[in-house]
Scaffold this active site. Structure first.
Site, PDB file in Angstrom:
ATOM      1  N   ASP A   1     -24.651   6.926  18.475  1.00 30.41           N
ATOM      2  CA  ASP A   1     -23.423   6.709  17.702  1.00 30.41           C
ATOM      3  C   ASP A   1     -22.371   7.736  18.120  1.00 30.41           C
ATOM      4  O   ASP A   1     -21.665   8.284  17.283  1.00 30.41           O
ATOM      5  CB  ASP A   1     -23.744   6.807  16.207  1.00 30.41           C
ATOM      6  CG  ASP A   1     -22.597   6.266  15.355  1.00 30.41           C
ATOM      7  OD1 ASP A   1     -21.694   5.618  15.918  1.00 30.41           O
ATOM      8  OD2 ASP A   1     -22.608   6.497  14.136  1.00 30.41           O
TER       9      ASP A   1
ATOM     10  N   GLY B   1     -19.380  11.379   2.743  1.00 28.75           N
ATOM     11  CA  GLY B   1     -20.435  11.002   3.686  1.00 28.75           C
ATOM     12  C   GLY B   1     -21.152   9.773   3.169  1.00 28.75           C
ATOM     13  O   GLY B   1     -20.807   9.233   2.122  1.00 28.75           O
TER      14      GLY B   1
ATOM     15  N   ILE C   1     -14.181  17.946   0.918  1.00 31.75           N
ATOM     16  CA  ILE C   1     -13.414  17.754   2.167  1.00 31.75           C
ATOM     17  C   ILE C   1     -13.649  16.377   2.786  1.00 31.75           C
ATOM     18  O   ILE C   1     -12.973  15.997   3.727  1.00 31.75           O
ATOM     19  CB  ILE C   1     -13.752  18.835   3.224  1.00 31.75           C
ATOM     20  CG1 ILE C   1     -15.264  18.928   3.429  1.00 31.75           C
ATOM     21  CG2 ILE C   1     -13.132  20.158   2.863  1.00 31.75           C
ATOM     22  CD1 ILE C   1     -15.626  19.747   4.656  1.00 31.75           C
TER      23      ILE C   1
HETATM   24  P1  AMP Z   1     -20.385  12.695   7.751  1.00 34.42           P
HETATM   25  O1  AMP Z   1     -21.192  12.207   6.612  1.00 34.42           O
HETATM   26  O2  AMP Z   1     -21.088  13.688   8.596  1.00 34.42           O
HETATM   27  O3  AMP Z   1     -19.744  11.603   8.537  1.00 34.42           O
HETATM   28  O4  AMP Z   1     -19.156  13.523   7.077  1.00 34.42           O
HETATM   29  C1  AMP Z   1     -18.115  12.914   6.379  1.00 34.42           C
HETATM   30  C2  AMP Z   1     -16.836  13.687   6.594  1.00 34.42           C
HETATM   31  O5  AMP Z   1     -16.948  15.001   6.089  1.00 34.42           O
HETATM   32  C3  AMP Z   1     -16.494  13.883   8.069  1.00 34.42           C
HETATM   33  O6  AMP Z   1     -15.755  12.812   8.603  1.00 34.42           O
HETATM   34  C4  AMP Z   1     -15.696  15.167   8.076  1.00 34.42           C
HETATM   35  O7  AMP Z   1     -14.337  14.914   7.772  1.00 34.42           O
HETATM   36  C5  AMP Z   1     -16.303  15.949   6.941  1.00 34.42           C
HETATM   37  N1  AMP Z   1     -17.313  16.904   7.447  1.00 34.42           N
HETATM   38  C6  AMP Z   1     -18.616  16.699   7.627  1.00 34.42           C
HETATM   39  N2  AMP Z   1     -19.228  17.778   8.119  1.00 34.42           N
HETATM   40  C7  AMP Z   1     -18.269  18.729   8.253  1.00 34.42           C
HETATM   41  C8  AMP Z   1     -18.268  20.086   8.703  1.00 34.42           C
HETATM   42  N3  AMP Z   1     -19.366  20.686   9.132  1.00 34.42           N
HETATM   43  N4  AMP Z   1     -17.103  20.740   8.705  1.00 34.42           N
HETATM   44  C9  AMP Z   1     -15.971  20.135   8.280  1.00 34.42           C
HETATM   45  N5  AMP Z   1     -15.916  18.878   7.838  1.00 34.42           N
HETATM   46  C10 AMP Z   1     -17.047  18.175   7.810  1.00 34.42           C
END
Ligand code: AMP
Length: 907
Positions: free
Chosen positions: A714, A598, A595
């Site tokens: 942030d 990161g 989805i």
């Molecule tokens: P992050 O590394 O936390 O910035 O996550 C990267 C992307 O993954 C985010 O911008 C969201 O689109 C998706 N994402 C991260 N955590 C979640 C979650 N708990 N539920 C749904 N999407 C998530």
């Protein structure tokens, strides 16, 4: 507060209402399709229209093309079409062939003579449907309803373009077509002129424009402004200052008038000439002094012109042997200044006959020149000599006044003759009952020494009984002393001028000498040191225990409040992770799809089934293979931080997988992903209350974090996740770690400038108050449906604009209260920003009283004709005051514009 200029200019490229004669646009087919028809408009002026109404025949494809329209530098043009459309249901006997839409096309071209319509080269702009269709053809009663639709198109590749209207079977009349583009009008801001500027090609692009300083002004800092897509000027930075001798009068620099001046461009405006000065011409940069008045080089132009002081007064002298004390009173006239100083001139002799100054060994205390005090002690003079002292008074303009020597008074004195104190060297030869004393001749006997006097007494007696011995020699044997007794001796010399100062000392047979004194003094010193040390130690102790007590008190006051623990304080990162996160067996995780991406690898969604609990949807972040120790530690630290939180608006950690690879962090699943992308996808689709509801959730999560003493650093819409119920949760607990690990590198590259408070950018002061600043930016992102803060300005300009007091303007349709709250979050002084708890209260209040969230009706003044301003129709106005039902009544009485309503009386 930011000033929004809500004025733009529309430049018309085509208006069918103003075209004289026939339009003669190309039509295909040339017969039986679109037809040009002349009709009278509502003001009885003939206008050209095109009509088509082949509703009974199937497969209609009727094209109508405008003439070539030169784009004249425009990059985005607006097409306003006014048309009427017949309701298909009202047409008797039509089958499924009748349509209620038409299509708008464009085709960019350098060629203004394309003779036929080449359909394939046209690009579709939109399918246009009518808001209102009419059912009866009864033009006389004006039942036909006019639709106005505006579409915009980017035209950047050729010199001009054609527009085309495709009819596929509707009954339609194009009443007028207007094509225009927007420009930001010529304006003057901060004394810089910004030219008429055509807006950019995209709806969110800003055109950076450099201003030029108005006449008689100079650049303070490069003036810059941005022309927004709506033709509004945004974000003024820098500006100019009127030259010296000129001041800002309504955006132009005008010369200072007679009697006024302006010395520096940075001065606020022209000032009246200071006392005793004048300016005889316009545009003075400094005022000239009246005659007899002066200005010192160091005097600022704002200071009054002044005069030198008069002479010092009442000079008196007191002679004390070879020293003289001189005292005088300040001059009667100080000339309007406070920098009077005095200097002494000295000659020997008397009357007007001043001899050369005496030798350099004469001492002046506190000094001879530049004196601020009115008392001087002159010592080391020769005995029996006449001296003349002259005291001069001066000030800053004595030199420039050209008055020559400063004003002065003088006095002549004669010194006495006396012997100076004995030389300090002496010897003692102490026995139980006697001692021998010897001394050296005084430095300057000032005459013949007639004798020495030795006076002594027991110290305890304190001169109540003493003995005196006189001698011509420089030594004496003193006998008959009591043993174990301390004696005080005074030895002095006598000349014809009398006795000199005596030299005093203590002596005794038990070593009462300077050594003893020294010892006892240092003894006291040691004692003092010891007590000081004791004092300091006891102070430190008490402060420490107070701190301890304070924190204990704090805990006592807030029972149950947990404080966040930085996982980086653990030596072993695994210890932290196991303390704060639950280890999950990998077999209970079922990964479904990717989805997101990161920092450390892919983010997937999936399901988690823990024994004894129902299956839940989760997000799974994994650490990609080949990671370093540091990456592992950083990756898991986010879980160690997240695991300490438990709040409905903070993303919940379900657990971690550390015992097998890849390492995983499992969190609750947020169906709608990150907030910024979510809002962009649903632009304009929420009510203000829904948006405020989202903001409330974020504020609540942030209050929880700040209560736990966690600073996020942030906070931004991209780091907020949204679930299927529109609940917003704070996530991404990574940045604090990055900054601390590698302060230098991280500082410049990783800091999210647009979201960060100025003190955090300038000197890394990250606090809950800097999180509040970021929260204000998140508010702006939310209300503007994911617009980028400060649009496409670069980071340096953002920092500069903030420094100069610029703040983001209210997004479209933003209630005034919300924008005010944003501005409060962006107070320069961090102590003045609201706390999260106050923000939360405020949002709760707004939610309870939705009336306060009504969009403030911004008053737009139109200063130029053809100006686009948010103009309300009578209908919108009636709606806003809940009196929509009078719409037809007013219309029937001829009140069709807001202007006409102004004439309405109470009756
Ligand atoms: P992050 O590394 O936390 O910035 O996550 C990267 C992307 O993954 C985010 O911008 C969201 O689109 C998706 N994402 C991260 N955590 C979640 C979650 N708990 N539920 C749904 N999407 C998530």
């Amino acid at each position: 507060p930011p000033v929004r200029v809500c004025v733009c200019i529309l430049v018309t490229l085509l208006d069918t209402r103003t075209v004289p004669g026939e339009l003669k646009w190309a039509a295909s087919p040339s017969e039986g399709g679109w037809e040009e028809v002349s009709i009278m408009d509502e003001k009885n002026i003939p206008i050209r229209t095109y009509q088509v109404c082949n509703v009974l025949e199937p497969s209609q494809n009727n094209w109508l093309r405008t003439d070539w329209i030169p784009r004249s530098g425009a990059q985005r043009v607006y097409v306003e079409v006014k048309f009427t459309l017949r309701d298909c249901n009202s047409l008797p006997g039509v089958t499924g062939t009748c349509k209620e839409t038409f299509n708008l096309y464009y085709h960019e071209s350098n060629e203004d003579r394309e003779s036929y319509i080449k359909e394939s080269s046209f690009i579709k702009v939109d399918t246009v449907a009518a808001d209102e269709s009419f059912t009866q053809v009864d033009v006389g009663d004006r039942i036909m309803k006019l639709n106005t639709e505006v579409r915009d198109v980017k035209v950047t590749t050729r010199k001009g373009f054609y527009l085309a209207f495709q009819d596929v079977g509707a009954c339609i009349a194009l009443v007028s077509v207007r094509v225009f583009y927007k420009t930001c009008p010529l304006t003057i801001r901060n004394l810089a002129t910004f030219p008429d500027t055509v807006t950019g090609a995209d709806t969110s692009s800003l055109v950076e424009v450099r201003g030029s300083c108005v006449n008689q002004s100079e650049e303070r800092e490069e003036p810059k402004m941005y022309c927004g897509a709506d033709g509004e000027w945004l974000v003024p930075i820098g500006g100019c200052l009127c030259n010296p001798g000129n001041e800002d009068k309504g955006g132009a620099c005008k010369a200072c008038s007679v009697g006024f001046y302006k010395a520096r461009s940075s001065d606020a405006g022209c000032s009246k000439c200071p006392p005793h000065s004048h300016s005889l011409r316009d545009g003075a940069t400094v005022c000239d002094c009246h005659s007899g008045f002066f200005r010192a080089d160091s005097d600022p132009p704002s200071m009054a012109c002044t005069q030198p002081p008069s002479a010092p007064q009442q000079l008196i002298s007191v002679v004390n042997e070879t020293s003289v004390v001189l005292e005088w009173a300040p001059p009667r006239r100080l000339g309007g200044r406070s920098d009077t100083s005095y200097s002494l001139e000295l000659g020997s002799g008397s009357g007007s006959q001043l001899c050369l100054p005496c030798g350099s060994d004469v001492l002046f205390s506190p000094g001879q020149t530049g004196l601020k005090t009115t008392r001087v002690v002159v010592s080391e003079l020769r005995a029996h000599t006449h001296y003349t002292f002259i005291v001069h008074s001066r000030n800053g303009v004595s030199q420039s006044s050209g008055a020559g020597a400063a004003q002065s008074v003088s006095v002549t004195v004669t010194t006495n003759q006396s012997v100076t104190t004995l030389q300090r060297k002496f010897a003692t030869d102490v026995t139980r009952h006697s001692l021998s004393l010897s001394w050296q001749q005084p430095d300057r006997p000032n005459g013949v020494i007639l004798e020495y006097e030795v006076k002594f007494y027991e110290k305890d007696q304190k001169e109540r009984s003493y003995r005196i011995m006189r001698t011509f020699s420089r030594s004496v044997d003193v006998t008959g002393l009591n043993p174990l007794t301390v004696y005080v001796f005074h030895v002095r010399a006598r000349t014809a001028a009398g006795y000199g100062e005596s030299y005093n000392f203590l002596v005794g047979d038990f070593c009462v000498n300077s050594a003893f004194l020294l010892l006892s003094v240092s003894g006291v010193g040691i004692l003092l040191l010891i007590s000081a040390a004791v004092f300091i130690i006891s102070r430190r102790r008490s402060k420490y225990s107070k701190t301890k007590q304070d924190s204990e008190e704090e805990k006592h006051l807030n029972p149950g409040v947990k404080i966040y623990v930085d996982p980086f304080t653990y030596e072993d990162p695994d210890q932290a992770i196991h303390e704060f996160a639950k280890e999950i067996d990998v077999s209970s995780i079922h990964i479904e799809r990717v989805i997101g991406m990161g920092e450390f690898g892919e983010v997937c969604s999936g399901r988690l089934r823990v024994q004894g609990k129902r299956e839940i949807y989760v997000a799974i972040k994994s650490l990609k293979a080949g990671y370093s120790d540091k990456q592992r530690r950083d990756f898991l630290s986010e879980a160690s931080i997240m695991g300490q939180f438990d709040h409905p608006n903070i993303i919940r950690l379900e657990g971690v997988v550390t015992r097998c690879k890849p390492l995983m962090i499992i969190t609750e699943y947020m169906e709608n992903g990150s907030l910024d992308a979510f809002l962009r996808k649903h632009d304009g689709q929420f009510t203000v209350i829904q948006l405020v509801g989202m903001l409330r959730g974020i504020a609540s999560g942030m209050k929880y974090l700040s209560d736990m003493s966690y600073v996020h650093r942030d906070l931004a819409a991209r780091n907020i996740l949204v679930n299927s119920n529109l609940v917003c949760k704070v996530s991404d607990f990574g940045l604090s770690r990055v900054l601390e690990d590698d302060p230098e590198a991280a500082y410049t590259t990783r800091i999210p400038i647009r979201w960060t408070a100025p003190e955090a950018i300038a000197y890394r002061k990250f606090t809950t108050a800097s999180d509040v600043w970021s929260y204000g930016i998140v508010m702006w992102e939310v209300v503007s449906y994911g617009e980028r803060p400060y649009w496409d300005m670069n980071n340096q300009d953002v920092i500069k604009a903030i420094e100069e007091g610029y703040r983001l303007p209210a997004p479209m349709d933003c209630p005034v209260v919300l924008h005010q709250l944003m501005l409060d979050c962006w107070e320069r002084e961090r102590a003045e920003r609201p706390t999260f708890s106050q923000i939360l209260n405020m949002l709760d209040k707004l939610i309870r009283n939705p009336g306060t969230l009504r969009v403030g009706s911004e008053v737009c003044v139109s200063v130029v004709p053809e100006v686009c301003v948010p103009e309300w129709s009578v209908c919108e106005w009636l709606q806003s005051i809940g009196l929509e039902r009078y719409r037809d009544t007013l219309a029937a009485a001829g009140y069709t514009s807001l202007d006409s309503l102004l004439a309405l009386t109470h009756q």
